[in-house]
Design a protein around this motif. Structure first.
Motif, PDB file in Angstrom:
ATOM      1  N   ARG A 249      20.927  -0.097  17.905  1.00 23.72           N
ATOM      2  CA  ARG A 249      20.896  -0.925  16.704  1.00 23.72           C
ATOM      3  C   ARG A 249      19.466  -1.222  16.286  1.00 23.72           C
ATOM      4  NH1 ARG A 249      23.652  -6.716  17.131  1.00 23.72           N
ATOM      5  NH2 ARG A 249      21.911  -6.936  18.595  1.00 23.72           N
ATOM      6  N   ASP A 250      18.611  -1.532  17.248  1.00 26.43           N
ATOM      7  CA  ASP A 250      17.217  -1.853  16.923  1.00 26.43           C
ATOM      8  C   ASP A 250      16.488  -0.647  16.347  1.00 26.43           C
ATOM      9  OD1 ASP A 250      18.004  -4.161  18.093  1.00 26.43           O
ATOM     10  OD2 ASP A 250      16.758  -3.978  19.887  1.00 26.43           O
ATOM     11  N   SER A 251      16.666   0.521  16.989  1.00 25.25           N
ATOM     12  CA  SER A 251      15.955   1.712  16.528  1.00 25.25           C
ATOM     13  C   SER A 251      16.474   2.186  15.177  1.00 25.25           C
ATOM     14  CB  SER A 251      16.087   2.828  17.568  1.00 25.25           C
ATOM     15  OG  SER A 251      17.442   3.185  17.744  1.00 25.25           O
ATOM     16  N   ASP A 252      17.780   2.098  14.947  1.00 26.74           N
ATOM     17  CA  ASP A 252      18.336   2.548  13.674  1.00 26.74           C
ATOM     18  C   ASP A 252      17.873   1.670  12.516  1.00 26.74           C
ATOM     19  OD1 ASP A 252      19.628   4.612  14.912  1.00 26.74           O
ATOM     20  OD2 ASP A 252      21.558   3.579  15.063  1.00 26.74           O
ATOM     21  N   LEU A 253      17.830   0.360  12.734  1.00 23.80           N
ATOM     22  CA  LEU A 253      17.372  -0.520  11.652  1.00 23.80           C
ATOM     23  C   LEU A 253      15.891  -0.309  11.364  1.00 23.80           C
ATOM     24  CD1 LEU A 253      18.414  -4.020  10.740  1.00 23.80           C
ATOM     25  CD2 LEU A 253      15.971  -3.668  11.126  1.00 23.80           C
ATOM     26  N   ALA A 254      15.075  -0.182  12.397  1.00 18.34           N
ATOM     27  CA  ALA A 254      13.646   0.044  12.177  1.00 18.34           C
ATOM     28  C   ALA A 254      13.411   1.375  11.457  1.00 18.34           C
ATOM     29  CB  ALA A 254      12.901   0.015  13.510  1.00 18.34           C
ATOM     30  N   LEU A 255      14.167   2.408  11.857  1.00 20.00           N
ATOM     31  CA  LEU A 255      14.034   3.715  11.204  1.00 20.00           C
ATOM     32  C   LEU A 255      14.464   3.634   9.738  1.00 20.00           C
ATOM     33  CD1 LEU A 255      13.398   6.736  11.586  1.00 20.00           C
ATOM     34  CD2 LEU A 255      15.806   7.053  12.209  1.00 20.00           C
ATOM     35  N   SER A 256      15.553   2.948   9.457  1.00 20.18           N
ATOM     36  CA  SER A 256      16.017   2.796   8.073  1.00 20.18           C
ATOM     37  C   SER A 256      15.002   2.033   7.233  1.00 20.18           C
ATOM     38  CB  SER A 256      17.364   2.067   8.049  1.00 20.18           C
ATOM     39  OG  SER A 256      18.343   2.787   8.764  1.00 20.18           O
ATOM     40  N   PHE A 257      14.373   1.023   7.819  1.00 20.09           N
ATOM     41  CA  PHE A 257      13.360   0.242   7.097  1.00 20.09           C
ATOM     42  C   PHE A 257      12.182   1.120   6.697  1.00 20.09           C
ATOM     43  CE2 PHE A 257       9.383  -2.177   7.319  1.00 20.09           C
ATOM     44  CZ  PHE A 257       9.604  -3.117   6.321  1.00 20.09           C
ATOM     45  N   ILE A 258      11.737   1.990   7.583  1.00 20.23           N
ATOM     46  CA  ILE A 258      10.586   2.846   7.284  1.00 20.23           C
ATOM     47  C   ILE A 258      10.931   3.838   6.170  1.00 20.23           C
ATOM     48  CG2 ILE A 258       9.029   4.593   8.216  1.00 20.23           C
ATOM     49  CD1 ILE A 258       9.340   3.197  10.954  1.00 20.23           C
ATOM     50  N   TYR A 259      12.082   4.509   6.301  1.00 20.14           N
ATOM     51  CA  TYR A 259      12.465   5.494   5.286  1.00 20.14           C
ATOM     52  C   TYR A 259      12.705   4.833   3.935  1.00 20.14           C
ATOM     53  CZ  TYR A 259      12.929   9.606   8.292  1.00 20.14           C
ATOM     54  OH  TYR A 259      12.672  10.668   9.114  1.00 20.14           O
ATOM     55  N   LEU A 260      13.373   3.699   3.918  1.00 17.94           N
ATOM     56  CA  LEU A 260      13.651   3.018   2.653  1.00 17.94           C
ATOM     57  C   LEU A 260      12.358   2.555   1.999  1.00 17.94           C
ATOM     58  CD1 LEU A 260      15.769   2.006   0.674  1.00 17.94           C
ATOM     59  CD2 LEU A 260      15.950  -0.100   2.034  1.00 17.94           C
ATOM     60  N   SER A 261      11.418   2.061   2.787  1.00 17.14           N
ATOM     61  CA  SER A 261      10.130   1.638   2.222  1.00 17.14           C
ATOM     62  C   SER A 261       9.405   2.824   1.578  1.00 17.14           C
ATOM     63  CB  SER A 261       9.258   1.021   3.315  1.00 17.14           C
ATOM     64  OG  SER A 261       9.882  -0.099   3.895  1.00 17.14           O
ATOM     65  N   LEU A 262       9.406   3.964   2.248  1.00 13.35           N
ATOM     66  CA  LEU A 262       8.729   5.148   1.707  1.00 13.35           C
ATOM     67  C   LEU A 262       9.379   5.622   0.415  1.00 13.35           C
ATOM     68  CD1 LEU A 262       8.140   7.170   5.002  1.00 13.35           C
ATOM     69  CD2 LEU A 262       6.411   5.975   3.661  1.00 13.35           C
ATOM     70  N   THR A 263      10.706   5.698   0.405  1.00 15.00           N
ATOM     71  CA  THR A 263      11.386   6.222  -0.775  1.00 15.00           C
ATOM     72  C   THR A 263      11.287   5.265  -1.957  1.00 15.00           C
ATOM     73  OG1 THR A 263      13.470   5.326   0.083  1.00 15.00           O
ATOM     74  CG2 THR A 263      12.967   7.635   0.548  1.00 15.00           C
ATOM     75  N   VAL A 264      11.304   3.961  -1.711  1.00 19.47           N
ATOM     76  CA  VAL A 264      11.165   3.004  -2.818  1.00 19.47           C
ATOM     77  C   VAL A 264       9.774   3.100  -3.438  1.00 19.47           C
ATOM     78  CG1 VAL A 264      11.017   0.545  -3.355  1.00 19.47           C
ATOM     79  CG2 VAL A 264      12.936   1.405  -2.030  1.00 19.47           C
ATOM     80  N   VAL A 265       8.755   3.212  -2.606  1.00 16.54           N
ATOM     81  CA  VAL A 265       7.396   3.360  -3.136  1.00 16.54           C
ATOM     82  C   VAL A 265       7.282   4.629  -3.983  1.00 16.54           C
ATOM     83  CG1 VAL A 265       4.983   3.753  -2.493  1.00 16.54           C
ATOM     84  CG2 VAL A 265       6.312   1.996  -1.322  1.00 16.54           C
ATOM     85  N   LEU A 266       7.841   5.720  -3.497  1.00 15.20           N
ATOM     86  CA  LEU A 266       7.795   6.973  -4.263  1.00 15.20           C
ATOM     87  C   LEU A 266       8.590   6.857  -5.555  1.00 15.20           C
ATOM     88  CD1 LEU A 266       8.165   9.619  -1.413  1.00 15.20           C
ATOM     89  CD2 LEU A 266       6.116   9.082  -2.732  1.00 15.20           C
TER      90      LEU A 266
END
Length: 286
Positions: A249-266
């Protein structure tokens, strides 16, 4: 004296009937008189709240914070793989897109074969095929066996895969250029190659910027598939941490946060790039 034909009034509308509205339709665009909340980017607020919630968990919860620290070192490799794959795919797509619109029967059919091969096989299967079969066979044929690293095998796979999709984007952009523009270039004495380089491609590239931006974001997300090749990008680091600590759960949420941050910025940067390339584009609010 009778009035000339141009001075005679045209036929009037029947009494009680309003003349037809001949203004251009405005489908898909909101009028400037619409209320502010109609065009307010509510999606940005919702995504921002989701990111804020994820970020708060990562900052204040030790488990999420540890997972984030273990995953984030793979960010640079993810960005590097995305950039290289996109640029190589654009080069392949441009060449294949030009071949798709060529007068040569051989060039058209070879380009179509490549595009249909890419579109007919799932991405994960293509990654295995290109990285573990095609690239080693090519390196062996060149007399340099096992000389290509797993990272570059993965980049080659993504570039070849998305080259087929980007080729169709370039083909559509080239064919969207008005035929009169091409004829005007030829009337000025330009050869077919000069017309393509100086007249067609500048207009086509401006038209294909939005779909190219979408493919760039898609490549960024599909770098997660490179974990099957052992490339230590974000997803593989998350899988390694979760399998060792059982904190999925911890790794999946952290991974989702990183990808979502990158895609929103783009996603926020792409409209600015499009506007910069099309400064004369006007109209109502989208």
């Amino acid at each position: 004296m009778t009035a000339s034909r141009r001075d005679r009034p045209g036929p009037s509308a029947p009494h009680g009937d309003t003349p037809p509205d001949v203004r251009a339709p405005t489908w898909g665009r909101r009028q400037d008189t619409s209320p502010w909340y109609d065009s307010f980017p509510w999606w940005m607020v919702l995504v921002g709240l989701i990111l804020a919630w994820m970020g708060a968990l990562i900052i204040w919860d030790e488990g999420y914070n540890t997972a984030f620290d273990r995953i984030i070192p793979g960010l640079w490799l993810t960005i590097r793989a995305t950039l290289w794959s996109f640029f190589i795919a654009c080069a392949i797509g441009l060449v294949v897109g030009l071949a798709r619109t060529s007068r040569s029967v051989i060039a058209r059919n070879l380009a179509r074969t490549y595009v249909e091969f890419i579109r007919g096989i799932p991405i994960l299967v293509l990654i295995f095929t290109i990285a573990l079969v095609v690239v080693p066979e090519v390196s062996d044929a060149l007399g340099r066996p096992n000389s290509i690293s797993p990272e570059w095998r993965a980049i080659s796979a993504l570039a070849l895969i998305y080259g087929g999709y980007i080729a169709e984007i370039f083909r559509a952009g080239i064919q969207a250029v008005d035929r009169g523009q091409i004829e005007a270039g030829r009337s000025l004495g330009l050869t077919r190659r000069q017309t393509t380089r100086s007249v067609v491609l500048p207009q086509a590239i401006r038209a294909v910027v939005p779909p190219l931006g979408n493919d760039f974001i898609a490549i960024l997300k599909d770098t997660s598939l490179l974990s099957v090749l052992g490339v230590l990008e974000l997803t593989l680091r998350a899988r390694q941490y979760a399998s060792g600590s059982f904190k999925f759960r911890d790794s999946d949420l952290a991974l989702s946060f990183i990808y979502l941050s990158l895609t929103v910025v783009l996603s926020l940067m792409l409209p600015m790039v499009e506007k910069r390339l099309n400064p004369d584009q006007q109209g109502g609010r989208p």
